[in-house]
Design a protein around this motif. Structure first.
Motif, PDB file in Angstrom:
ATOM      1  N   TYR A  85      -0.250   0.131 -16.415  1.00 21.08           N
ATOM      2  CA  TYR A  85       1.004  -0.467 -15.730  1.00 21.08           C
ATOM      3  C   TYR A  85       1.877   0.551 -15.469  1.00 21.08           C
ATOM      4  O   TYR A  85       2.739   0.403 -14.500  1.00 21.08           O
ATOM      5  N   ILE A  87       1.144   2.126 -12.216  1.00 23.96           N
ATOM      6  CA  ILE A  87       1.885   1.352 -11.087  1.00 23.96           C
ATOM      7  C   ILE A  87       3.297   1.027 -10.758  1.00 23.96           C
ATOM      8  O   ILE A  87       3.648   1.191  -9.835  1.00 23.96           O
ATOM      9  N   VAL A 146       5.493   1.916  -7.590  1.00 19.51           N
ATOM     10  CA  VAL A 146       6.462   0.965  -7.007  1.00 19.51           C
ATOM     11  C   VAL A 146       7.679   1.349  -6.746  1.00 19.51           C
ATOM     12  O   VAL A 146       8.434   1.420  -5.959  1.00 19.51           O
ATOM     13  N   LEU A 174       1.492  -6.961  -5.643  1.00 15.22           N
ATOM     14  CA  LEU A 174       1.905  -7.020  -7.222  1.00 15.22           C
ATOM     15  C   LEU A 174       1.542  -8.260  -7.749  1.00 15.22           C
ATOM     16  O   LEU A 174       1.010  -8.326  -9.088  1.00 15.22           O
ATOM     17  N   CYS A 224      -3.068  -8.323  -7.305  1.00 10.95           N
ATOM     18  CA  CYS A 224      -3.849  -7.536  -7.663  1.00 10.95           C
ATOM     19  C   CYS A 224      -4.983  -7.083  -6.835  1.00 10.95           C
ATOM     20  O   CYS A 224      -5.850  -5.969  -7.400  1.00 10.95           O
TER      21      CYS A 224
END
Length: 157
Positions: free
Chosen positions: A113, A116, A120, A133, A136
């Motif tokens: 995460y 991710i 972002v 988001l 997924c």
């Protein structure tokens, strides 16, 4: 960006048909995504040009975002784009084969995460919002652990 006519793709294999698009595998290894009318209606209602969105180059600097290789037209109307095919597993199915011990390793999830989050942050600095988001389905983890975000036309600039 290269512009191609939809009619030039004679051989294609339908691999996904959804509410907003159809995705085909081309003989050269690329994928072809053709938007359905609901996409153009939504863009028009929101004052967005689908063609301008596909031709937007700002997302190309975020290497984790799979950007169009070419814009695809039906006559003079931009109706989709081609892209590389991503070989990996989507985030929804990533841990399907994990053992109980793998699932209990919270460090593993935290690292994923964090990756991710890094993507972002890079995208947001360029004014790009990644709506996927929430679902997924369009976040892929590659065998080497890197990430790819598909659904370019779903991005918000």
């Amino acid at each position: 960006m290269v512009k191609e006519q939809l009619s030039s793709f004679k051989e294609k294999e339908l691999i996904h048909s959804g509410e907003s698009s159809e995705v085909y595998r081309l003989t050269d290894g690329r994928l072809l995504k053709v938007a359905k009318p609901i996409v153009f209606l939504t863009c028009r209602l929101m004052g967005i040009s689908y063609e301008s969105k596909i031709l937007n180059t700002s997302a190309r600097t975020v290497h984790e975002i799979v950007s169009p290789l070419s814009a695809v037209y039906e006559g003079s109307f931009c109706s989709g784009f081609t892209m590389e095919e991503v070989r990996g597993v989507d985030l929804n199915h990533y841990d399907d084969n994990f053992t109980l011990a793998d699932r209990a390793n919270l460090r593993h999830y935290a690292e994923l995460y964090a990756k991710i989050e890094d993507v972002v942050i890079k995208a947001n600095k360029l004014g790009i919002v990644i709506p996927d988001l929430c679902t997924c389905d369009n976040i892929f983890i590659l065998p080497d652990g890197s990430l790819k975000f598909i659904d370019f036309d779903g991005l918000q600039f």
